[in-house]
Design a protein around this motif. Sequence first.
Motif, PDB file in Angstrom:
ATOM      1  N   ASP A   1     -12.900 -70.229  23.548  1.00 48.77           N
ATOM      2  CA  ASP A   1     -13.480 -71.500  23.140  1.00 48.77           C
ATOM      3  C   ASP A   1     -14.413 -71.326  21.942  1.00 48.77           C
ATOM      4  O   ASP A   1     -15.200 -72.218  21.622  1.00 48.77           O
ATOM      5  N   ASP A   2     -14.307 -70.167  21.270  1.00 45.62           N
ATOM      6  CA  ASP A   2     -15.193 -69.887  20.143  1.00 45.62           C
ATOM      7  C   ASP A   2     -14.421 -69.775  18.830  1.00 45.62           C
ATOM      8  O   ASP A   2     -14.888 -69.145  17.882  1.00 45.62           O
ATOM      9  N   VAL A   3     -13.233 -70.375  18.778  1.00 47.51           N
ATOM     10  CA  VAL A   3     -12.451 -70.434  17.544  1.00 47.51           C
ATOM     11  C   VAL A   3     -12.399 -71.893  17.113  1.00 47.51           C
ATOM     12  O   VAL A   3     -11.806 -72.736  17.782  1.00 47.51           O
ATOM     13  N   ALA A   4     -13.047 -72.192  15.987  1.00 42.47           N
ATOM     14  CA  ALA A   4     -13.140 -73.574  15.517  1.00 42.47           C
ATOM     15  C   ALA A   4     -11.842 -74.047  14.888  1.00 42.47           C
ATOM     16  O   ALA A   4     -11.428 -75.200  15.075  1.00 42.47           O
ATOM     17  N   GLN A   5     -11.208 -73.169  14.109  1.00 42.15           N
ATOM     18  CA  GLN A   5      -9.940 -73.487  13.470  1.00 42.15           C
ATOM     19  C   GLN A   5      -9.144 -72.205  13.286  1.00 42.15           C
ATOM     20  O   GLN A   5      -9.707 -71.106  13.220  1.00 42.15           O
ATOM     21  N   LEU A   6      -7.829 -72.383  13.174  1.00 38.99           N
ATOM     22  CA  LEU A   6      -6.922 -71.293  12.859  1.00 38.99           C
ATOM     23  C   LEU A   6      -6.315 -71.550  11.486  1.00 38.99           C
ATOM     24  O   LEU A   6      -5.933 -72.684  11.178  1.00 38.99           O
ATOM     25  N   VAL A   7      -6.222 -70.499  10.688  1.00 43.19           N
ATOM     26  CA  VAL A   7      -5.607 -70.601   9.365  1.00 43.19           C
ATOM     27  C   VAL A   7      -4.569 -69.490   9.236  1.00 43.19           C
ATOM     28  O   VAL A   7      -4.902 -68.306   9.351  1.00 43.19           O
ATOM     29  N   TYR A   8      -3.327 -69.876   9.016  1.00 47.07           N
ATOM     30  CA  TYR A   8      -2.232 -68.929   8.854  1.00 47.07           C
ATOM     31  C   TYR A   8      -1.857 -68.883   7.377  1.00 47.07           C
ATOM     32  O   TYR A   8      -1.449 -69.891   6.806  1.00 47.07           O
ATOM     33  N   VAL A   9      -1.991 -67.714   6.761  1.00 44.81           N
ATOM     34  CA  VAL A   9      -1.753 -67.543   5.320  1.00 44.81           C
ATOM     35  C   VAL A   9      -0.462 -66.750   5.131  1.00 44.81           C
ATOM     36  O   VAL A   9      -0.426 -65.545   5.392  1.00 44.81           O
ATOM     37  N   ALA A  10       0.610 -67.448   4.723  1.00 43.60           N
ATOM     38  CA  ALA A  10       1.915 -66.781   4.609  1.00 43.60           C
ATOM     39  C   ALA A  10       2.132 -65.905   5.837  1.00 43.60           C
ATOM     40  O   ALA A  10       2.520 -64.733   5.732  1.00 43.60           O
ATOM     41  N   ALA A  11       1.881 -66.476   6.993  1.00 46.95           N
ATOM     42  CA  ALA A  11       1.748 -65.692   8.219  1.00 46.95           C
ATOM     43  C   ALA A  11       2.834 -66.027   9.226  1.00 46.95           C
ATOM     44  O   ALA A  11       3.463 -67.083   9.181  1.00 46.95           O
ATOM     45  N   VAL A  12       3.010 -65.122  10.165  1.00 47.20           N
ATOM     46  CA  VAL A  12       3.950 -65.340  11.256  1.00 47.20           C
ATOM     47  C   VAL A  12       3.296 -66.247  12.288  1.00 47.20           C
ATOM     48  O   VAL A  12       2.290 -65.883  12.904  1.00 47.20           O
ATOM     49  N   LEU A  13       3.869 -67.433  12.465  1.00 45.20           N
ATOM     50  CA  LEU A  13       3.370 -68.410  13.436  1.00 45.20           C
ATOM     51  C   LEU A  13       4.525 -68.775  14.359  1.00 45.20           C
ATOM     52  O   LEU A  13       5.387 -69.587  14.021  1.00 45.20           O
ATOM     53  N   VAL A  14       4.552 -68.124  15.503  1.00 47.77           N
ATOM     54  CA  VAL A  14       5.593 -68.385  16.499  1.00 47.77           C
ATOM     55  C   VAL A  14       4.936 -68.644  17.841  1.00 47.77           C
ATOM     56  O   VAL A  14       3.796 -68.249  18.088  1.00 47.77           O
ATOM     57  N   GLY A  15       5.666 -69.319  18.709  1.00 45.77           N
ATOM     58  CA  GLY A  15       5.161 -69.617  20.039  1.00 45.77           C
ATOM     59  C   GLY A  15       5.368 -68.461  21.001  1.00 45.77           C
ATOM     60  O   GLY A  15       6.158 -67.535  20.747  1.00 45.77           O
ATOM     61  N   ALA A  16       4.672 -68.540  22.121  1.00 43.10           N
ATOM     62  CA  ALA A  16       4.752 -67.480  23.122  1.00 43.10           C
ATOM     63  C   ALA A  16       6.153 -67.342  23.694  1.00 43.10           C
ATOM     64  O   ALA A  16       6.541 -66.259  24.152  1.00 43.10           O
ATOM     65  N   GLU A  17       6.928 -68.420  23.662  1.00 41.95           N
ATOM     66  CA  GLU A  17       8.281 -68.394  24.215  1.00 41.95           C
ATOM     67  C   GLU A  17       9.343 -68.189  23.140  1.00 41.95           C
ATOM     68  O   GLU A  17      10.543 -68.279  23.425  1.00 41.95           O
ATOM     69  N   GLU A  18       8.913 -67.927  21.915  1.00 47.17           N
ATOM     70  CA  GLU A  18       9.851 -67.732  20.816  1.00 47.17           C
ATOM     71  C   GLU A  18      10.006 -66.256  20.485  1.00 47.17           C
ATOM     72  O   GLU A  18       9.064 -65.474  20.657  1.00 47.17           O
TER      73      GLU A  18
ATOM     74  N   ILE B   1      -3.851 -63.217  15.247  1.00 52.24           N
ATOM     75  CA  ILE B   1      -4.827 -64.261  15.579  1.00 52.24           C
ATOM     76  C   ILE B   1      -4.317 -65.172  16.696  1.00 52.24           C
ATOM     77  O   ILE B   1      -5.109 -65.681  17.499  1.00 52.24           O
ATOM     78  N   SER B   2      -3.000 -65.366  16.777  1.00 48.42           N
ATOM     79  CA  SER B   2      -2.460 -66.144  17.894  1.00 48.42           C
ATOM     80  C   SER B   2      -2.739 -65.445  19.218  1.00 48.42           C
ATOM     81  O   SER B   2      -3.156 -66.071  20.205  1.00 48.42           O
ATOM     82  N   GLU B   3      -2.512 -64.141  19.239  1.00 47.92           N
ATOM     83  CA  GLU B   3      -2.763 -63.360  20.449  1.00 47.92           C
ATOM     84  C   GLU B   3      -4.253 -63.331  20.782  1.00 47.92           C
ATOM     85  O   GLU B   3      -4.653 -63.486  21.940  1.00 47.92           O
ATOM     86  N   ALA B   4      -5.086 -63.156  19.770  1.00 47.74           N
ATOM     87  CA  ALA B   4      -6.518 -62.995  19.996  1.00 47.74           C
ATOM     88  C   ALA B   4      -7.192 -64.291  20.412  1.00 47.74           C
ATOM     89  O   ALA B   4      -8.169 -64.271  21.179  1.00 47.74           O
TER      90      ALA B   4
ATOM     91  N   THR C   1     -18.529 -69.951   9.684  1.00 47.29           N
ATOM     92  CA  THR C   1     -18.281 -68.519   9.794  1.00 47.29           C
ATOM     93  C   THR C   1     -16.779 -68.283   9.778  1.00 47.29           C
ATOM     94  O   THR C   1     -16.044 -68.892  10.555  1.00 47.29           O
ATOM     95  N   PHE C   2     -16.335 -67.403   8.895  1.00 50.75           N
ATOM     96  CA  PHE C   2     -14.929 -67.040   8.794  1.00 50.75           C
ATOM     97  C   PHE C   2     -14.725 -65.625   9.320  1.00 50.75           C
ATOM     98  O   PHE C   2     -15.503 -64.721   9.000  1.00 50.75           O
ATOM     99  N   VAL C   3     -13.678 -65.427  10.101  1.00 53.73           N
ATOM    100  CA  VAL C   3     -13.232 -64.090  10.476  1.00 53.73           C
ATOM    101  C   VAL C   3     -11.867 -63.900   9.835  1.00 53.73           C
ATOM    102  O   VAL C   3     -10.923 -64.647  10.099  1.00 53.73           O
TER     103      VAL C   3
ATOM    104  N   LEU D   1     -14.792 -61.350  17.226  1.00 52.25           N
ATOM    105  CA  LEU D   1     -15.204 -62.703  17.605  1.00 52.25           C
ATOM    106  C   LEU D   1     -16.387 -62.670  18.569  1.00 52.25           C
ATOM    107  O   LEU D   1     -17.295 -63.503  18.482  1.00 52.25           O
ATOM    108  N   ASP D   2     -16.386 -61.713  19.473  1.00 50.35           N
ATOM    109  CA  ASP D   2     -17.495 -61.594  20.432  1.00 50.35           C
ATOM    110  C   ASP D   2     -18.825 -61.383  19.728  1.00 50.35           C
ATOM    111  O   ASP D   2     -19.885 -61.769  20.241  1.00 50.35           O
ATOM    112  N   ALA D   3     -18.772 -60.771  18.546  1.00 50.64           N
ATOM    113  CA  ALA D   3     -20.006 -60.448  17.826  1.00 50.64           C
ATOM    114  C   ALA D   3     -20.546 -61.626  17.018  1.00 50.64           C
ATOM    115  O   ALA D   3     -21.663 -61.559  16.507  1.00 50.64           O
ATOM    116  N   GLN D   4     -19.772 -62.710  16.919  1.00 50.20           N
ATOM    117  CA  GLN D   4     -20.227 -63.862  16.137  1.00 50.20           C
ATOM    118  C   GLN D   4     -21.173 -64.732  16.960  1.00 50.20           C
ATOM    119  O   GLN D   4     -21.092 -64.764  18.188  1.00 50.20           O
ATOM    120  N   THR D   5     -22.042 -65.436  16.286  1.00 53.89           N
ATOM    121  CA  THR D   5     -23.039 -66.260  16.975  1.00 53.89           C
ATOM    122  C   THR D   5     -22.642 -67.727  17.055  1.00 53.89           C
ATOM    123  O   THR D   5     -23.352 -68.518  17.661  1.00 53.89           O
TER     124      THR D   5
END
Length: 227
Positions: free
Chosen positions: A79-96, A71-74, A3-5, A52-56
């Motif tokens: 425990d219901d996210v199997a993988q994260l995929v960032y597409v030309a996306a902003v990927l920074v840490g919480a302390e950055e 998606i980082s925030e969400a 399942t992809f979101v 995500l809550d609506a997924q089975t």
Amino acid sequence: MSTFVLVHGAGHGAWCWERTERDLTAAGHQSTSLDLPLTGLGDDAAAVRECLDAQTEPAILVGHSYGGLVISEAAGGRDDVAQLVYVAAVLVGAEEDVLDQAGDFPPTPLMQQLEYTEDGFMIFSPETALDCFYQETPREIAEPASLRMRPTAAGGMATSPGADPWKSIPTTYIVCERDRALSAEMQRVMAKKAGRVESIDTDHSPFVSRPEEFCRILLSIAGDAVG
């Protein structure tokens, strides 16, 4: 079956994933997309959490551009996210600091063309969208897309996520080498956080400029998720 979101970026809507959803369905997977309110990172992440809550079953969560922050925030604490995929996306840490990181690189054409409303929303003109989001995309697809751009709260792009889910969830970063919105150089630096890095020689919107190649990567990620 996975399942992809699918989470769009600034200015866009669920409509931008129509081809991707069709291709994923044809390959035997499930997918869902949503329209973010684009009123701020907190509001946008809340919309993704509701989805995500609506997924089975655990989902592969895909974020494009600003959608990477969303998606980082969400995904934090879930425990219901199997993988994260960032597409030309902003990927920074919480302390950055997002803006500090962006300041390390020359301004992209998008940054030079952005317009702002008095109440703090970014405006993407059709001309800017064609030049910075869709310059490698077939014109018959790019032109209608450029007319569907939505105002987006500028503050959302300047907010760091409150979590680092990429530290505990398998993560892929897809670099877009001809990107005029978010520089490929900055993408490669952010991609160092991901366990897997892929590259597509195209513009900021591989889901329409290189849809077959883009879908092959997602299907490969799905294979990793269930393997």
